[in-house]
Design a protein around this motif. Structure first.
Motif, PDB file in Angstrom:
ATOM      1  N   ARG A  42      -3.672 -28.235  20.397  1.00 43.62           N
ATOM      2  CA  ARG A  42      -3.146 -27.604  19.180  1.00 43.62           C
ATOM      3  C   ARG A  42      -4.272 -26.891  18.460  1.00 43.62           C
ATOM      4  O   ARG A  42      -5.276 -27.486  18.093  1.00 43.62           O
ATOM      5  CB  ARG A  42      -2.514 -28.659  18.274  1.00 43.62           C
ATOM      6  N   ASP A  43      -4.104 -25.593  18.263  1.00 42.59           N
ATOM      7  CA  ASP A  43      -5.111 -24.774  17.599  1.00 42.59           C
ATOM      8  C   ASP A  43      -5.159 -25.126  16.115  1.00 42.59           C
ATOM      9  O   ASP A  43      -4.149 -25.038  15.408  1.00 42.59           O
ATOM     10  CB  ASP A  43      -4.765 -23.294  17.784  1.00 42.59           C
ATOM     11  N   LEU A  44      -6.349 -25.509  15.643  1.00 41.99           N
ATOM     12  CA  LEU A  44      -6.507 -25.926  14.238  1.00 41.99           C
ATOM     13  C   LEU A  44      -7.123 -24.847  13.371  1.00 41.99           C
ATOM     14  O   LEU A  44      -7.405 -25.104  12.188  1.00 41.99           O
ATOM     15  CB  LEU A  44      -7.381 -27.191  14.172  1.00 41.99           C
ATOM     16  N   ARG A  45      -7.316 -23.635  13.916  1.00 41.22           N
ATOM     17  CA  ARG A  45      -7.979 -22.603  13.112  1.00 41.22           C
ATOM     18  C   ARG A  45      -7.165 -22.233  11.878  1.00 41.22           C
ATOM     19  O   ARG A  45      -7.710 -22.097  10.775  1.00 41.22           O
ATOM     20  CB  ARG A  45      -8.234 -21.366  13.977  1.00 41.22           C
ATOM     21  N   GLN A  46      -5.859 -22.073  12.052  1.00 41.01           N
ATOM     22  CA  GLN A  46      -5.030 -21.713  10.902  1.00 41.01           C
ATOM     23  C   GLN A  46      -4.990 -22.850   9.885  1.00 41.01           C
ATOM     24  O   GLN A  46      -5.015 -22.613   8.668  1.00 41.01           O
ATOM     25  CB  GLN A  46      -3.613 -21.370  11.361  1.00 41.01           C
TER      26      GLN A  46
END
Length: 556
Positions: free
Chosen positions: A332-336
Motif C-alpha cells: 500500500r502506497d503511503l505517499r498520499q
C-alpha cells in the motif's frame, strides 16, 4: 490447440445433429405441403361433389316441374330423398328473407336459416363450419334455379301458366367432413411417426453435444473466472504480488511493478529477493512458518528513484496438507497518506501560530498608536532641530511598518469566510495585473495574461482572490529582480470544472529546502519580507476549498 481439439470433438456430433435437423426440416416442410395440398384437393373434391349434388337436385326439380301432376311439396320430398346420401349432412331451401321453406329435417321448416347471403344467379359460395355436436361440415350455397329461361322467366311458368321457379330462393347443402378429417389425422400420425424416428436417431448425438457443451461451459466459466480475477487484481488500489518459496513471482499487478520500479518483461524470471528484503518485510517468516504480516511500514528503494514509503501485508497460501506453498504480498502506497499527515501538521501549526499571532497583534497595536502619536508630537515640537525631525520620521516609518505586519498578522489569524459571488474571472485577473503594473515597469518586468476565453462567471470571493493574486504577483516580481517575465493565467479543468489559477516567472527558482517552508508564517528569503504574504495566500486558497502547489526547476 485446445480450440482445435474442441472443434474436432464437436464435429461428429454436430454432423449427426445437422443431418437430423435437416431431415426434420425436410419432413416437416414436405408434410406441411402435403397436408396443405391434401386439404386443398379435399376441399375442391367436396366443392365439386356438393355442386354436382345441387345440379342433380335442380335437374330432379326441373323434371318434376314439367309434369302436370307436380306439387310444391315434391321439392321437399326430393330434398329429403337426396339428403339420405351418407355424405350429406343436410339440405335446405330458404327464401330471400332467410326463412327455411324446405329442409331435409322437416322439424326445421319455417325456422330462420343459419346462413343468409345475397347471391347473383351464377354465384356460388362455400364455407367450413362446426356443428353443435362438434362435427365439421362443408357448406355450399347457390340460388335455386331449376327452370331459369330466357328473359329471366321460368320455363315452368311459360308452360304451365303458374310459377314453380322458386325465384329468389337459395339452396344450402352441408357435406360431412368425417372422411377428410380421418385422412388428415392419418397423415399427421404418419408425419409424427417419422419425426419421432428421427428424434430417436438424433438423441444420442444431442446427448453427446450436451456433454461437450457442459464441458465447454465449465471450461469457459473457469476462464471467465480467471479473467475476472485478473481484472480485480489489476484494478486494485494496492500493489499485489504472489511469490513461491524460491522468490519467484507467480502473480502480480501493474501497481506493484510501479512501486518496485520493475519492468513486466523481467518480473517472471527474476528473484524478488534482489529488490525486496524478505527478512525485514517478514515475507521469509510467512513462507517458512505460515505466519501473517499485517500493515508493516517500510521504505522501498527503487532503482533510479526516491524511496517510497509503503505498508506491507503478507498472508500465506496453504496446500491441503497445511504446507505453505506461496505468499500473497500487498503493498500500500503511503505517499498520499504522508502528504495528508503533513497537511494536518501544517494546519495544526498554522492554527497555533495564528492564535499566538492574534494575541500578540492586539497587544502590540495599542502601544503602537501611542508611539506614533508621540513621534508626530516630537516632530512638530522640534521644528528647529533637523536631526531630531529625521529621527521622528524614522520612528513614524518603522511604526507604520510594524502596523502593516500587525495587520497582516490579524488577516492571517482571523481570515474572513469567503463570500462566494458570481465573478468575471478575466476582469479579476486583469485588475490584479493593473495593481502591480507600476512595480513591474519599474523593474522592467513584462506581465502576460493567459485566461481561457468563454469561462463566464465563477463563484469566488473577489476581494480575497484579488489579494491572493496580488501577493503572488508581487512575490514573483520581487523574485525576478529586473528584466524578466511573469505570466498569470486561469482555466477550467475538465471534467471536474475546477478553477486552475497560476502565476509563473522565469526567475532562478526556489531551493528544495525552502519549498517546504515558503507557506509558513514569518518565513522569508527576502531581507525586508515579513513572511506573511504566501501564508495569507495559502489561507485564502484553503478558505475556497482548494489547494496550492509550488514547482521549481532547481533540484533538491
Amino acid at each position: 490447440m485446445q480450440v482445435l481439439q474442441q472443434k474436432k470433438m464437436y464435429l461428429p456430433a454436430l454432423s449427426i445433429v445437422a443431418v437430423a435437423v435437416l431431415l426434420l426440416v425436410l419432413i416437416g416442410v414436405s408434410t406441411y405441403r402435403n397436408l396443405d395440398r391434401q386439404q386443398r384437393i379435399s376441399l375442391v373434391f367436396l366443392h365439386r361433389q356438393a355442386a354436382a349434388l345441387l345440379r342433380f337436385l335442380e335437374a330432379g326439380a326441373r323434371a318434376g316441374m314439367m309434369m302436370p301432376m307436380w306439387r310444391e311439396d315434391a321439392v321437399g320430398k326430393l330434398i329429403q330423398e337426396t339428403a339420405k346420401d351418407e355424405d350429406i349432412a343436410y339440405i335446405y331451401l330458404e327464401t330471400p328473407e332467410g326463412i327455411v321453406i324446405h329442409h331435409s329435417d322437416p322439424r326445421l321448416v319455417g325456422t330462420r336459416a343459419d346462413w343468409q347471403v345475397a347471391l347473383s344467379s351464377s354465384e356460388v359460395k362455400s364455407r367450413t363450419r362446426r356443428l353443435p355436436d362438434g362435427s365439421k361440415v362443408y357448406e355450399i350455397v347457390k340460388q335455386f334455379l331449376p327452370l331459369e329461361g330466357e328473359g329471366g322467366k321460368s320455363v315452368g311458368q311459360s308452360l304451365l301458366g303458374r310459377d314453380h321457379s322458386h325465384a329468389g330462393t337459395v339452396v344450402v347443402m352441408g357435406l360431412k367432413m368425417t372422411a377428410y378429417d380421418e385422412a388428415r389425422r392419418a397423415d399427421l400420425h404418419h408425419a409424427v411417426m417419422m419425426a419421432a424416428i428421427l428424434l430417436i436417431l438424433g438423441t444420442a448425438a444431442i446427448f453427446f453435444v450436451f456433454v461437450i457443451q457442459n464441458y465447454y461451459l465449465v471450461d469457459r466459466t473457469l476462464r471467465e473466472t480467471q479473467d475476472y480475477t485478473s481484472q480485480v487484481v489489476a484494478s486494485m488500489a494496492n500493489g499485489l504480488l504472489a511469490v513461491n518459496p524460491e522468490g519467484r513471482v507467480t502473480s502480480y499487478n501493474k501497481l506493484a511493478l510501479e512501486l518496485l520500479g520493475l519492468e513486466e518483461s523481467s518480473i517472471r524470471t527474476m528473484d524478488l529477493r534482489e529488490v525486496l528484503d524478505f527478512e525485514v518485510s517478514g515475507i521469509q517468516d510467512t513462507l517458512r512458518h505460515c505466519s501473517s504480516v499485517l500493515e508493516k511500514e517500510m521504505l522501498l528503494s527503487r532503482p533510479g528513484g526516491e524511496p517510497v514509503p509503503v505498508s506491507i501485508s503478507v498472508t500465506p497460501i496453504k496446500s491441503e496438507e497445511g504446507v505453505c506453498t506461496s505468499a500473497v504480498i500487498i503493498l500500500r502506497d503511503l505517499r498520499q497518506i504522508r502528504e495528508l499527515e503533513e497537511q494536518v501538521r501544517r494546519s495544526a501549526k498554522l492554527a497555533a501560530t495564528g492564535k499566538l499571532a492574534a494575541g500578540i497583534a492586539h497587544e502590540i497595536r495599542n502601544p503602537l498608536s501611542s508611539v506614533r502619536g508621540f513621534a508626530h508630537f516630537l516632530k512638530h515640537s522640534l521644528a528647529d532641530d533637523l536631526q531630531a525631525q529625521e529621527y521622528a520620521d524614522t520612528i513614524i516609518r518603522e511604526v507604520d511598518r510594524i502596523n502593516r505586519v500587525v495587520s497582516d498578522l490579524l488577516t492571517f489569524a482571523s481570515p474572513l469566510e469567503p463570500e462566494l459571488l458570481p465573478t468575471d474571472l478575466q476582469e479579476l485577473v486583469k485588475h490584479s495585473v493593473r495593481l502591480v503594473q507600476a512595480d513591474a515597469e519599474a523593474r522592467e518586468v513584462q506581465l502576460e495574461v493567459e485566461v481561457s476565453a468563454g469561462m463566464g462567471e465563477i463563484y469566488v470571493d473577489e476581494g480575497q482572490l484579488t489579494q491572493a493574486l496580488l501577493n503572488l504577483l508581487l512575490n514573483a516580481i520581487q523574485a525576478i529582480g529586473e528584466k524578466g517575465t511573469v505570466r498569470v493565467g486561469a482555466r477550467l479543468e475538465q471534467p471536474t470544472s475546477r478553477l486552475h489559477l497560476w502565476v509563473e516567472d522565469n526567475g532562478q527558482g526556489i531551493a528544495a529546502a525552502d519549498r517546504e517552508k515558503i507557506f509558513d508564517p514569518f518565513y522569508s528569503s527576502k531581507d525586508k519580507g515579513t513572511g506573511l504574504g504566501l501564508a495569507i495566500v495559502h489561507k485564502i486558497v484553503e478558505n475556497h476549498q482548494g489547494e496550492i502547489r509550488v514547482e521549481s526547476p532547481l533540484p533538491g
